[in-house]
Structure formats: C-alpha cells, structure tokens
Write an enzyme that holds these catalytic residues in place. Structure first.
Site, mmCIF file in Angstrom:
data_model
loop_
_atom_site.group_PDB
_atom_site.id
_atom_site.type_symbol
_atom_site.label_atom_id
_atom_site.label_comp_id
_atom_site.label_asym_id
_atom_site.label_seq_id
_atom_site.Cartn_x
_atom_site.Cartn_y
_atom_site.Cartn_z
ATOM 1 N N THR A 1 4.233 -3.541 21.216
ATOM 2 C CA THR A 1 3.199 -4.838 20.182
ATOM 3 C C THR A 1 3.526 -5.859 20.744
ATOM 4 O O THR A 1 2.522 -6.244 20.427
ATOM 5 C CB THR A 1 3.424 -4.856 19.477
ATOM 6 N N CYS B 1 -34.573 -8.624 -7.460
ATOM 7 C CA CYS B 1 -33.559 -8.805 -6.958
ATOM 8 C C CYS B 1 -33.805 -10.010 -5.745
ATOM 9 O O CYS B 1 -32.208 -10.229 -6.227
ATOM 10 C CB CYS B 1 -32.686 -7.401 -6.552
ATOM 11 N N ASP C 1 18.512 -1.723 9.201
ATOM 12 C CA ASP C 1 18.080 -2.553 10.422
ATOM 13 C C ASP C 1 18.079 -3.427 10.409
ATOM 14 O O ASP C 1 16.586 -4.635 10.709
ATOM 15 C CB ASP C 1 16.912 -1.778 9.234
HETATM 16 CA CA CA Z 1 13.644 -1.755 12.522
#
Ligand code: CA
Length: 714
Positions: A191, A635, A330
């Site tokens: 990414t 409409c 993490d």
């Molecule tokens: Ca991670």
C-alpha cells in the site's frame, strides 16, 4: 542508538559514506513538456529551486512535506476556491498524496488504481487499473488503500496491493515493466509509496497481522531488475541468515518465530537524508502481536518497531533504533519518518524524527541514530518514559498482559497515537504538525494460538479486558479524542492544538506562508495559521478526508490538491448522483476558483443506492410515455428534469424503491415519508399516474445505466 555489538558498526558507516556518495546535483531542473515526469537525482536535490513542483509523495527526499510556495497567504486565503475536481471511481479509503510534476497530477486510489490529470484544467489524461483480484482485500489489514506514486525519468512507479511494482509511461499510462515483489502464495500486500533514490526504486510491504516476514527491496528503475533486499527480521536459522546483522538479531528472539513469519513489515514510513546519505525505514509489529506466542522467552525481537538506517546503494545495515522493545501491542514504527535540521542545544543538528504509534516523539541523530530525546505527545501508559542513557523505555509492568497473565487497558492501542497519516515540518516555525489520535485498547493473552495466514493473527483477547473500563479511574473506552497538534521538536512541547469535532486523523501540509492545510472527518478541508492554529479558511469536501494535501504552481498560480474519501461518509452526506458511495474525489483549489461540487443530499436516505441498479422494465411503452409527462408535471420541480436530480433531493433513478411497488405506493400515495419532506401525492395525482411515473423512472434508470456502461467500455 543501539548497536548489535561493537564489531562491524563503524565499518558499516564507513562503507555508507563511500558508496552513498553517488547523489550529486549536476544540473538544475529546467522546463519540461507536459507529462515529461523528468525527475532525476539532480532535480530531486534541487527541489527547492522549483518549489512549484511536488516531485514525490512527500515533495522532498527528507519527507518534510513543507512547501516553499507563498502565492496563497493569510491575507488572500479568503479567496481560495475550487479550481477543478475529478470524480474517483473507487470507494473505500483514499490515502494518496497527489504527485505533481511537469504539468500533470498523478493520484492513486483504492485498489491501487492510478489517474493522471492535467494539473491546471483537471482534464483526465489517462488512467490505469492494475486489476487487483478483489480477494486480496481479505489479507489487507487496513483497507485496500494506496498512498501514492513516484516519478522518475519519464515513468510513474506504482506499488500494487497484490505485491506488484509497476513502471508506467508517464505520458500514456502504458506499462513499461512489472515485477512481483512478494511471494504471491504468502499474505503480503503493498500500500506504500515507492521511493526512488539514485535510480533505485525501493518498496516495502505489509502483512504482519497475517504471517509475513518483512523486507524492503530495491529495483533498477530502468529495467525492474532486483538490486538488493533487506529483511527486517531473522528467518529460519537452519537456512542461514542473509546478513551478519540478522544473525545477531536472531539472538534477540526465542522459540520458533520464523514459523510465524515474525512480522516487521515496512508498509509506510521511509525517508532519505542527502547529508548522511542514509535511507531510513520504519519497521512494523511482530506476528502475532502477543510476544508470548511469537518469542516465548521474551527478548527485543529485532528489528521490530525500529527505524533502521541503510545504505540505499547496497541495502547494507548501518544503524538501528528500536522504539518498543519486545513489542506486544501492535506498536509499529512504520509511521512517517522525516529528516530535518533543527536547533539543538544552541546549534543546528541534523535529526531523524518519528512520532510512532507508541505515543513518544523521537528525535535521533541522523548520522548515528543516537537518541537525543523522546517525550510523550499523547497519553501513554505502557511506559513511564524513555531512558536517554539506555535508549530503552521504562515500562509499566501492568501493560505486559502476556507476562502478568492479567488483562490490561493500554494507551495507545493498535490504532496508535499517530498512524500513517502524513505530518509536516515547517523550517520557518520550527514546528511539526501532527494528527494525533488519543486511544486505548484492551489486551489479554489468548490461551491457545495457531497461525492462520488468511486471518488476523494477534493472539490477543481484547474482550477479556472490557470489565476494566468499569473500574474507578479507568480511561474512556477506545477512541477518546483527536486533534491537529503543533509540536516543537527542539523543546519537545506542544505549542497549540485544534480539536476535531469528529474523531479521526487527516494528513497535513505546511507552507511558507505559515499556513497548515488539513482535512477532517466532518467533511471539510481547512487552512490553519501555522503559528497559532487559528482557523483561516475551510471548504466542504462532501467526504471524510484522511489523505494529505500537496501544492504546486502552473504558470505562476498556486494550487492546493487533496484526495478525499474514506470508509463512511462525514455526518450523513451522500452523493445525489453517485460515482462512489463515499464521494471520493480529487479536489484542487486556487485563488478565485469558482468550480462547484454537485449538490449533495443532506440527511440519511436508506432508499438511495450508490449505483444505478434498476429492475427490468415491466411497464408498457404507453405507460412510460404517460409517466414521462406526469413526472415532468408533478415531480421534476424537486427531483429534477428528466429524472436527473439537480438539488439536494434524492435522485429517483437510484431509489431502491423502484424494486418494490408496494413501498413506492406507501411513499407516493400513502405518504409514509411525509416527515422527511415527501408528503402524500394522493390528491395531486390522477388515478394510474403513480404507476406510470414508477415505470418511467425504471425506464430512465435503465437507459442511463446502459449509457454509463457504454461510456466505460474501451
Ligand atoms: Ca499492525
């Protein structure tokens, strides 16, 4: 800095100084034809001589994301308006910073798709879709995002979610070469932005939540040939280690870590220092998060959560600094890295800075990696402080759930006090502008763990910690608050902050007019005073903003570009004539810009779909013709002529009610949505008119869908 042992360290620096000497500015970047993307080393090094070019995702190799442009300043910013916008045909997270070089703006979107626009007019010049197998999304931990491209000698370089690195002709979008940078059988994703240093394209990868072993690879920009690869964690000892540093790093691991991959992926932050000629890479968390299952006997687990300095010519290790030793929460160090010269004890000092997930703002000597300072920029409870003598954290033992056997609430949690969102440094103010997210998470050790390469591998039982939030003095649960923070790295103090109304981080740009640009999760693009944080200007984006802006000039006019769109709409907005449900767009502003975004619908409307998806037409030709006349009469005043919405009223071609005649009758005749502004038309329509309008709308939606599909065909 921590050395892996005295031997080899000094020698590594000496080698770097010799081999790294190749970057020498030989020529000044001159005018180039549109689409030339004529970036080379000389032009990179002279980037400040053409401040109107945003040459790479972070503009310069030091990745300060600072623009010397001053065309838009605090006195005229009130006149900043939309110059042009481009709709993006992909939903989900949009994280890329636009790269603008030689008149063309290159931006990537979700699913690693790439678009090239004329930077002045917004004309789309070409687009490229690498056609990622959507099943890869299953192993993308944090959405199918892409953070941008690199330009080099007439080509644009794109990292693709499935692991490919692709070089495209900058003028046409045609593929020049494509290489697979990962083993496709393993759960890797890409990414991040490719960096190009002296003709070498450097790319990392993600996947530490699955069972990936992290590394970065350098490829020859001309041919795609692999030049070097640096692994961030040691592999199977029985197969021998790739480098002496990995042999020494293996001594900081226990058990059979290599069977789990180890983690340590380099999925985002990198920077290059033209002075020390070092490439810095940010290394991620371990697999799994819980250290007990990764390295049962503890240990630092090098080079997890470290900045590693490499010689970019050879990929050779020079130094490292580890931020969370033996990490278990993490706490990656993959966040943006920047190099700057800051005042330090009365003298200028060349430093590397990072504000990683773990909540400490680190300042390291750029040449040696020596820790100069580390202070908390957000609430942190996993460590009391960083000991400047040892360079190690003084941990809070309670946070080590895997050793205590008890659940704990730890701040920051996996979201991080700062994540991938780009930050910016202004050499004028001496401040770093940082999107901060205060958060915490519960951790407890699971009792059993088996790796699953298609699933999230944390070995953490977060739910077990939930009761702790009820204890006296416990923090607010989860995502607490977020703000844009101005931080002085020399004094390690906050100077100002702007709280966000809606939680979430957005990337940042600072300019030489002392303006800081950043979006937010309320659907705004905002300019702040870089010295005070005062709000100077804002513009609605109709979408959450997570990406960072860039700025450039064409013919002396300054533009500011921002890619908007993310999972979830800001507030309750939705596009009336949708290209994507999250209103993904590239928005480009200039002084005096007069472009307008299409009208947006305000308020939730579960009956409006994001794409044209009508049922088959079952009405007769006569009914459709009659319905057309009735629609026009009754409409079109609100819902728009020819069934195309032109104001903030639902576009009925997108209505899911077209699939449900009874629901249609409930709304149109029985007035069940009267509270939402759609009262009953029982007394206005003649018998049968409601049905003919229904068929007319289905007919129009099918016609327009066919037109859309024809337009998409090559
Ligand atoms: Ca991670």
């Amino acid at each position: 800095m921590k050395t892996l042992g005295r031997r080899g360290f000094g020698a590594a620096i000496a080698v770097a100084a010799v081999l790294g000497g190749a970057l020498v500015a030989s020529a000044q970047g001159g005018p180039h034809p549109r689409g030339a993307a004529a970036v080379d080393t000389a032009r990179q090094l002279a980037a400040d001589r053409e401040p109107g070019t945003w040459m790479s995702a972070a503009r310069t190799l030091d990745e300060q994301r600072f623009s010397p442009l001053t065309g838009i300043d605090r006195s005229n910013i009130g006149g900043l308006g939309l110059a042009w916008y481009g709709d993006i045909d992909s939903e989900r997270g949009q994280e890329a910073t636009p790269v603008v070089v030689d008149g063309v703006l290159y931006v990537t979107t979700a699913w690693s798709m790439l678009k090239a626009f004329d930077a002045r007019t917004g004309e789309k010049l070409w687009e490229y879709d690498p056609r990622v197998d959507r099943a890869v999304g299953q192993i993308a931990c944090c959405d199918v995002v892409n953070r941008g491209v690199a330009a080099w000698k007439g080509r644009i370089y794109l990292g693709v979610l499935d692991g490919r690195l692709i070089a495209l002709d900058a003028r046409t979008g045609k593929v020049a070469w494509s290489v697979m940078t990962v083993d496709p059988a393993k759960p890797y994703t890409v990414t991040g932005v490719p960096r190009i240093i002296n003709g070498k394209v450097i790319i990392g990868n993600g996947g530490a939540e699955y069972n990936a072993r992290g590394y970065v690879t350098a490829y020859d920009a001309a041919t795609g040939r692999q030049i070097w690869r640096f692994y961030t964690v040691p592999g199977d000892p029985s197969k021998g280690f790739e480098t002496p540093e990995l042999a020494r790093a293996a001594k900081t691991w226990t058990g059979e870590w290599w069977k789990l991959g180890g983690g340590g992926t380099v999925w985002d932050g990198m920077a290059y220092d033209v002075e020390s000629r070092l490439l810095y890479i940010g290394v991620g968390n371990g697999t799994p998060w819980n250290q007990k299952f990764r390295s049962p006997g503890g240990g630092d687990n090098l080079f997890l959560t470290s900045i590693v300095a490499l010689n970019p010519e050879t990929g050779t290790y020079v130094w490292h600094y580890q931020m969370t030793n033996g990490e278990t929460w993490d706490h990656t160090a993959t966040q943006p890295i920047m190099v700057a010269t800051i005042p330090w004890k009365g003298r200028p000092r060349r430093v590397v800075m990072e504000a990683p997930k773990n909540g400490f703002f680190y300042v390291l000597d750029a040449r040696t990696g020596k820790l100069l300072s580390a202070e908390k920029f957000a609430p942190v409870n996993w460590a009391e402080r960083i000991d400047l003598k040892t360079g190690r954290p003084v941990e809070n033992p309670v946070a080590r759930y895997e050793r205590t056997g008890k659940p704990a609430i730890v701040s920051p949690g996996p979201l991080g006090a700062h994540n991938w969102h780009p930050w910016s440094y202004s050499p004028r103010t001496g401040l770093v502008y940082l999107p901060v997210t205060e958060n915490n998470a519960g951790y407890d050790s699971v009792t059993e763990f088996r790796i699953n390469a298609r699933a999230y591998n944390t070995a953490v039982n977060a739910a077990a910690a939930a009761p702790l939030y009820n204890a006296p003095g416990a923090p607010a649960r989860g995502t607490v608050k977020s703000y844009l923070q101005a931080w002085n790295p020399a004094t390690q103090k906050e100077v100002w902050r702007v709280p966000n109304a809606t939680f979430g981080a957005s990337g940042v740009l600072a300019t030489a007019s002392d303006i800081v640009f950043s979006g937010n999760h309320d659907g705004e693009f905002v300019a702040y005073d870089a010295r005070t944080g005062a709000r100077l200007w804002s513009s609605p984006t109709q979408a959450k903003v997570v990406a960072a802006p860039s700025t450039y000039t064409i013919d002396g006019v300054q533009y500011v570009a921002i890619l908007v769109g993310a999972r979830g709409l800001p507030g309750e907005q939705a596009r009336t004539s949708p290209v994507s449900a999250n209103n993904s767009r590239i928005l480009v502003y200039r002084l005096g810009g007069t472009a307008r975004l299409p009208a947006e619908k305000v308020g939730p409307d579960s009956t409006i779909s994001s794409t044209l998806n009508p049922p088959l037409l079952t009405g007769t030709n006569e009914q459709v013709i009659d319905g057309s006349a009735s629609y026009a009469r009754v409409c079109s005043g609100c819902h728009g002529a020819n069934a195309v919405a032109d104001k903030s009223i639902p576009d009925l071609r997108y209505s899911t009610t077209l699939h449900n005649w009874l629901e249609w009758e409930d709304i149109v005749v029985r007035g069940v949505r009267a509270q939402k502004g759609m009262a009953s038309f029982r007394d206005i329509l003649t018998p049968g008119e409601s049905e003919t309008i229904f068929h007319y709308l289905i007919s129009q939606a099918n016609k327009d869908k066919a037109t859309e599909q024809a337009a998409r065909r090559p």
